[in-house]
Write a protein that holds these residues in place. Structure first.
Motif, PDB file in Angstrom:
ATOM      1  N   GLU A 155     113.587  45.468   5.924  1.00 29.58           N
ATOM      2  CA  GLU A 155     113.303  45.809   7.318  1.00 29.58           C
ATOM      3  C   GLU A 155     112.330  44.824   7.954  1.00 29.58           C
ATOM      4  OE1 GLU A 155     114.608  48.217   9.044  1.00 29.58           O
ATOM      5  OE2 GLU A 155     115.356  49.738   7.658  1.00 29.58           O
ATOM      6  N   ARG A 156     111.680  44.000   7.123  1.00 25.13           N
ATOM      7  CA  ARG A 156     110.670  43.080   7.663  1.00 25.13           C
ATOM      8  C   ARG A 156     111.337  42.016   8.538  1.00 25.13           C
ATOM      9  NH1 ARG A 156     108.776  42.350   2.127  1.00 25.13           N
ATOM     10  NH2 ARG A 156     109.493  40.206   2.412  1.00 25.13           N
ATOM     11  N   PRO A 157     110.635  41.527   9.588  1.00 26.63           N
ATOM     12  CA  PRO A 157     111.220  40.500  10.450  1.00 26.63           C
ATOM     13  C   PRO A 157     111.602  39.226   9.700  1.00 26.63           C
ATOM     14  CG  PRO A 157     109.284  41.470  11.471  1.00 26.63           C
ATOM     15  CD  PRO A 157     109.328  42.004  10.081  1.00 26.63           C
ATOM     16  N   ASP A 158     110.862  38.913   8.611  1.00 28.66           N
ATOM     17  CA  ASP A 158     111.140  37.678   7.888  1.00 28.66           C
ATOM     18  C   ASP A 158     112.055  37.892   6.684  1.00 28.66           C
ATOM     19  OD1 ASP A 158     109.349  39.115   6.373  1.00 28.66           O
ATOM     20  OD2 ASP A 158     108.123  37.379   5.803  1.00 28.66           O
ATOM     21  N   ALA A 159     112.683  39.067   6.586  1.00 32.18           N
ATOM     22  CA  ALA A 159     113.536  39.352   5.434  1.00 32.18           C
ATOM     23  C   ALA A 159     114.737  38.414   5.415  1.00 32.18           C
ATOM     24  CB  ALA A 159     114.006  40.803   5.473  1.00 32.18           C
TER      25      ALA A 159
END
Length: 204
Positions: free
Chosen positions: A162-166
């Motif tokens: 779910e992280r923006p940098d995933a």
């Protein structure tokens, strides 16, 4: 095909689709919503540099993972990084050395086949990312797509995606994709959180 051959096929396809980009394409949006085509290709080339260093036993150095600019000729720059990576993976001693990959785990090293598998699944996905941004087809051998699916299914889920940098978004429900049952690549993409029918926004 072993994992080195599979990875080579995915990287060669990434070169082919990047080579189809023209001077006016580098600001195009991509399925990686943080990146234009230029930023995506710079990420891809930098990862080649980092994995090539890891194959030499030098992956712990943070400097090798720092994003490089592609310069005035992104196609030539990318081609150079990709072929350097392929040369590194083809060395006879590559499968004898554990890989340090600080972007995945700072306190661990990985068996070479596992590490190359990480690289392989990235370049199956990124070949499609570039192709989708440019509106051209992705052409991967059936053996590559078949090998990619179990790796994609083993990518950990949960909050990390779910992280923006995933690297990969949460998996999409393949039941919602009527083409997934007959197209292995679509199923791989759905598993990695990429909408297989992604198109650039109108007007881009």
């Amino acid at each position: 095909m072993d994992i080195v051959q599979l990875d080579r096929a995915a990287v060669l396809e990434s070169i082919r689709v990047v080579e189809s980009a023209g001077p006016g394409d580098w600001d195009r949006p991509t399925p990686c919503d943080r990146w234009t085509l230029r930023l995506l290709v710079e990420h891809m080339g930098t990862q080649h540099i980092g994995f090539a260093a890891a194959a030499r036993g030098e992956g712990a150095d943070p400097a090798v993972w720092q994003t490089r600019p592609a310069g005035d000729d992104p196609v030539e720059w990318y081609r150079g990084t990709a072929h350097a990576l392929l040369d590194s993976f083809a060395r006879p001693d590559t499968l004898e050395r554990r890989f340090t990959l600080p972007e995945i785990a700072s306190e661990a090293s990985f068996a070479p086949t596992t590490a190359i598998g990480f690289h392989f699944i990235d370049y199956v996905a990124h070949s499609w990312d570039v192709a989708a941004a440019l509106g051209v087809p992705t052409v991967l051998p059936p053996a590559v797509v078949e090998a990619a699916l179990p790796i994609a299914l083993n990518v950990p889920g949960g909050a990390s995606r779910e992280r923006p940098d995933a690297a990969f978004r949460p998996a999409l429900d393949p039941a919602l994709d009527t083409g997934a049952a007959t197209d292995g690549l679509r199923l791989v993409l759905s598993t990695l959180g990429r909408p297989p029918d992604w198109k650039p926004p109108q007007g881009s």
